[in-house]
Design a protein around this motif. Structure first.
Motif, short mmCIF file in Angstrom:
data_model
loop_
_atom_site.label_atom_id
_atom_site.label_comp_id
_atom_site.label_asym_id
_atom_site.label_seq_id
_atom_site.Cartn_x
_atom_site.Cartn_y
_atom_site.Cartn_z
N ILE A 1 38.28 45.70 51.61
CA ILE A 1 36.97 45.70 50.94
C ILE A 1 35.91 46.41 51.79
N ASN A 2 36.24 46.66 53.06
CA ASN A 2 35.29 47.35 53.94
C ASN A 2 35.42 48.87 53.89
N LYS A 3 36.28 49.35 52.96
CA LYS A 3 36.47 50.81 52.94
C LYS A 3 35.22 51.51 52.38
N ASP A 4 35.17 52.82 52.56
CA ASP A 4 34.03 53.62 52.11
C ASP A 4 34.05 53.71 50.57
N PRO A 5 32.99 53.29 49.91
CA PRO A 5 33.01 53.30 48.44
C PRO A 5 33.25 54.70 47.85
N ARG A 6 32.81 55.75 48.58
CA ARG A 6 32.99 57.12 48.06
C ARG A 6 34.45 57.54 48.00
N GLN A 7 35.30 56.76 48.73
CA GLN A 7 36.72 57.09 48.76
C GLN A 7 37.53 56.25 47.76
N LEU A 8 36.86 55.46 46.94
CA LEU A 8 37.59 54.60 46.00
C LEU A 8 38.42 55.43 45.03
N THR A 9 39.69 55.04 44.82
CA THR A 9 40.51 55.76 43.84
C THR A 9 40.40 55.02 42.51
N TRP A 10 40.89 55.68 41.46
CA TRP A 10 40.86 55.07 40.12
C TRP A 10 41.60 53.73 40.13
N ASP A 11 42.80 53.70 40.75
CA ASP A 11 43.60 52.47 40.75
C ASP A 11 42.89 51.35 41.51
N GLU A 12 42.24 51.71 42.60
CA GLU A 12 41.50 50.69 43.37
C GLU A 12 40.32 50.14 42.56
N ALA A 13 39.65 51.07 41.89
CA ALA A 13 38.52 50.63 41.05
C ALA A 13 39.03 49.71 39.94
N GLU A 14 40.19 50.03 39.42
CA GLU A 14 40.78 49.19 38.36
C GLU A 14 41.05 47.78 38.89
N GLU A 15 41.52 47.70 40.13
CA GLU A 15 41.77 46.38 40.73
C GLU A 15 40.47 45.58 40.81
N ILE A 16 39.41 46.27 41.20
CA ILE A 16 38.11 45.58 41.32
C ILE A 16 37.65 45.06 39.95
N ILE A 17 37.76 45.94 38.96
CA ILE A 17 37.32 45.54 37.60
C ILE A 17 38.13 44.33 37.12
N LYS A 18 39.43 44.32 37.45
CA LYS A 18 40.26 43.17 37.06
C LYS A 18 39.72 41.89 37.70
N GLN A 19 39.28 42.01 38.95
CA GLN A 19 38.72 40.84 39.65
C GLN A 19 37.41 40.39 38.99
N PHE A 20 36.61 41.38 38.57
CA PHE A 20 35.34 41.06 37.89
C PHE A 20 35.59 40.11 36.72
N LYS A 21 36.68 40.40 36.00
CA LYS A 21 36.98 39.62 34.79
C LYS A 21 37.24 38.16 35.14
N LYS A 22 37.74 37.91 36.34
CA LYS A 22 38.09 36.54 36.72
C LYS A 22 36.89 35.75 37.23
N ILE A 23 35.85 36.45 37.62
CA ILE A 23 34.70 35.77 38.22
C ILE A 23 33.69 35.37 37.13
N THR A 24 33.13 34.17 37.27
CA THR A 24 32.07 33.76 36.32
C THR A 24 30.73 34.13 36.95
N PHE A 25 30.11 35.15 36.40
CA PHE A 25 28.81 35.58 36.91
C PHE A 25 27.69 34.89 36.14
N ILE A 26 26.55 34.77 36.77
CA ILE A 26 25.37 34.27 36.05
C ILE A 26 25.01 35.34 35.01
N ALA A 27 24.51 34.91 33.86
CA ALA A 27 24.15 35.87 32.80
C ALA A 27 23.17 36.91 33.34
#
Ligand code: ATP
Ligand code: MG
Length: 584
Positions: free
Chosen positions: A294-320
């Protein structure tokens, strides 16, 4: 190939892929819109003229709002020839600099709004530049501008667009020896027409004044007549604030795009900076479920890595999502405005609580219903030769009037979906009604680039319907009351008339004094009517309007809303507890 088929194609041989390839060309966005001006609402003689005024005036209002200036806007329309007009719009806003003036008026998809999630009237970066292009292609002339920022001398310039490159061209830049802060744009257009109709600039500005009581707007018509919509409120609306996207609505592509331009050095801090409601706890939870650091450079994020993050987003309950960046006109301002313009018999205004539609965009609905008086617009003449008033729906998005594409707009659809009979209006289309609806959002989901109609997102429709029903109920109580009063009066008149006749008969039969019998009968009628009134008052005190039907749909929706709010309240509590623990 069969013999006869061969014969048919002889003399018109098909092209090869290489030959078609020679036709392969790239086009700029300016070339695209030049060929499709209708997509910008710049079509039809009357509509085009109103749209031009709309583009300039919304820009002036936005600029004044961001810089907290009380807007003073003057629109002048001059007729130069047949279907040939010159439009000048002058404001007292912050002005443009020599660096920005070209891009602001001469480059499509350029501006200060598209990339910012803010409640502003413009959001695309094609309004003013679209007008420059239309002027250029219909008259061959440049758009003139005079602008000053209050620092240094103001200047004038002529702007055109190079459609091939979508680049502005500035000519005759001249420093002016006078004081001026603001922007004055003057452009000529052919193929447009000024008329006085419901879709004309005058009506557009009248509605702008209704929704922007803090603005002073002047129109000088081609006839020379000057119409001033005076400011009725001196307090400037709050400055719109920029909001961040909510993680729940983010896609892989959004994430990659945001990451590419991020200043953060680590993905974790990038997420916290880029998204709304993103705290250390959320970063930790994302970190747990991904296969990379998670400490990697955001500019180097690949599509697959971004997909992993988005999958995690779905599991987290965020405040509205935050909704505090929304700035409603407010109930009392709408009330004051409608009162001064429509002067109705009865008025009911409601500002709903903010809500969120698909993609995590916060929005809010304001509805005002004016009944009687000068509410509604003039319709047909009735049998008695009187002009009947008809329903008038005033649609607004972020305080900017929407005059076209009525049928395709969520606001119209919501109005049509209400069973107005329930609210005492048997024929609502022919009632003296003005329905005012303002939708505010950091991103209005328009149905097209012309920004004339709002798309019917489920959440928006639901909120619109609830707001309309809520105001409708108040109107119903009023209309019901009026009707009962009228009925009572008719009853009293009838009883008195009969009492007089009966008194004469009774006096005749009994030989008693007619006046005495009549007085007694009248007293009896009065007692009866008073008893009825007393009963009605008691019912009203108990909250039961005498003839009120139960509005099942409204009750159901309200109950559902309450249930959802309770559920959210409980959930929010746990989330707030979590937030206090570091998340959010
Ligand atoms: N009167 C003005 N005063 C100050 N800035 C202005 C004015 N008119 C335009 N601008 C600037 O020029 C930019 C481009 O205006 P334009 O109308 O083309 O796009 P927009 O308002 O951003 O979005 P939209 O296409 O939805 O109208 C604006 O974003 C704003 O920064
Ligand atoms: Mg604009």
């Amino acid at each position: 190939m069969a013999e006869d088929e061969k014969a048919k194609t002889e003399g018109q041989a098909g092209l090869s892929a290489e030959e078609i390839a020679k036709e392969f060309k790239e086009h700029s966005v300016a070339e695209f819109f030049k060929k499709n001006m209708q997509m910008l609402g710049l079509t039809g003689k009357i509509k085009t003229l109103t749209t031009i005024v709309h583009e300039y005036v919304t820009n002036s209002l936005d600029a004044c709002e961001e810089t907290k200036i009380l807007p003073d806007i003057e629109v002048q329309i001059k007729e130069l020839g047949e279907e040939y007009y010159e439009i000048t719009v002058k404001d007292n806003g912050p002005g443009l600099t020599q660096e920005t003036v070209g891009k602001a008026l001469g480059k499509l998809l350029a501006g200060t709004k598209f990339h910012r999630m803010m409640q502003l009237r413009g959001q695309q970066g094609i309004g003013a530049s679209g007008c420059t292009m239309l002027s250029q292609i219909t008259t061959g002339k440049a758009t003139s501008v005079i602008t000053g920022t209050g620092k240094g001398k103001p200047f004038s310039a002529e702007v055109t667009i190079d459609p091939k490159k979508n680049e502005p061209k500035l000519a005759n830049v001249t420093m002016l020896d006078k004081e001026f802060r603001g922007t004055m744009i003057r452009a000529k257009f052919k193929g447009v027409k000024y008329v006085n109709s419901e879709q004309a600039p005058l009506e557009y500005l009248r509605r702008t004044a209704v929704a922007n009581p803090h603005a002073q707007i002047t129109l000088i018509e081609p006839s020379g007549e000057k119409i001033v919509f005076k400011r009725t409120l001196k307090d400037i609306p709050a400055r719109p604030t920029e909001m961040k996207p909510h993680p729940k609505g983010a896609t892989i592509d959004d994430l990659i795009t945001l990451a590419k331009y991020s200043d953060s050095r680590k993905v974790g801090s990038f997420l916290k900076n880029a998204f709304d409601r993103f705290g250390d706890k959320a970063v930790e939870e994302v970190g747990k479920g991904i296969s990379f650091d998670i400490n990697k450079d955001p500019r180097q994020l690949t599509w697959d890595e971004a997909e992993e993050i988005i999958k995690q987003f779905k599991k987290i309950t965020f405040i509205a999502p935050r909704t505090d960046g929304l700035i409603p006109i407010s109930e009392d301002r709408i009330e004051k405005s409608l009162k001064s313009i429509v002067n109705p018999e009865f008025l009911s205004v409601i500002t709903r609580k903010p809500s969120v539609y698909k993609g995590g965009f916060p929005f809010q609905i304001e509805v005002g219903i004016a009944y009687g008086g000068n509410a509604g617009r003039m319709g047909e003449t009735n049998e008695e030769g009187q002009l009947q008033r008809r329903i008038e729906i005033m649609r607004f998005a972020n305080r900017a009037p929407l005059l076209f594409d009525t049928g395709g707009c969520a606001i119209t659809k919501a109005v049509q979906s209400i069973d107005w009979k329930r609210y005492g209006m048997k024929d609502y289309e022919n009632a003296p009604l003005t329905i005012f609806v303002n939708l505010i959002s950091v991103h209005i989901p328009y149905t097209g680039a012309g920004k004339q109609a709002i798309s019917d997102e489920d959440e928006i429709m639901e909120e619109l319907r609830l707001a309309l029903m809520e105001t409708g109920r108040k109107i119903y109580t009023y209309i019901g009351h009026q009707r009962r009063q009228a009925e009572k009066e008719a009853k009293r008149k009838m009883f008195y008339k009969y009492a007089t006749e009966v008194a004469a008969a009774v006096a005749d039969l009994t030989g008693k004094n007619k006046k005495t019998v009549e007085d007694k009968l009248h007293a009896l009628v009065l007692k009866h009517l008073k008893m009825e009134e007393q009963k009605e008052k008691e019912m009203e005190a108990k909250g039961e309007a005498p003839e009120e039907e139960i509005d099942e749909e409204y009750e159901k929706r309200k109950a559902k809303e309450k249930k959802d709010a309770d559920k959210k309240g409980n959930k929010k509590k746990t989330l707030v507890e979590r937030a206090e623990g570091g998340d959010g």
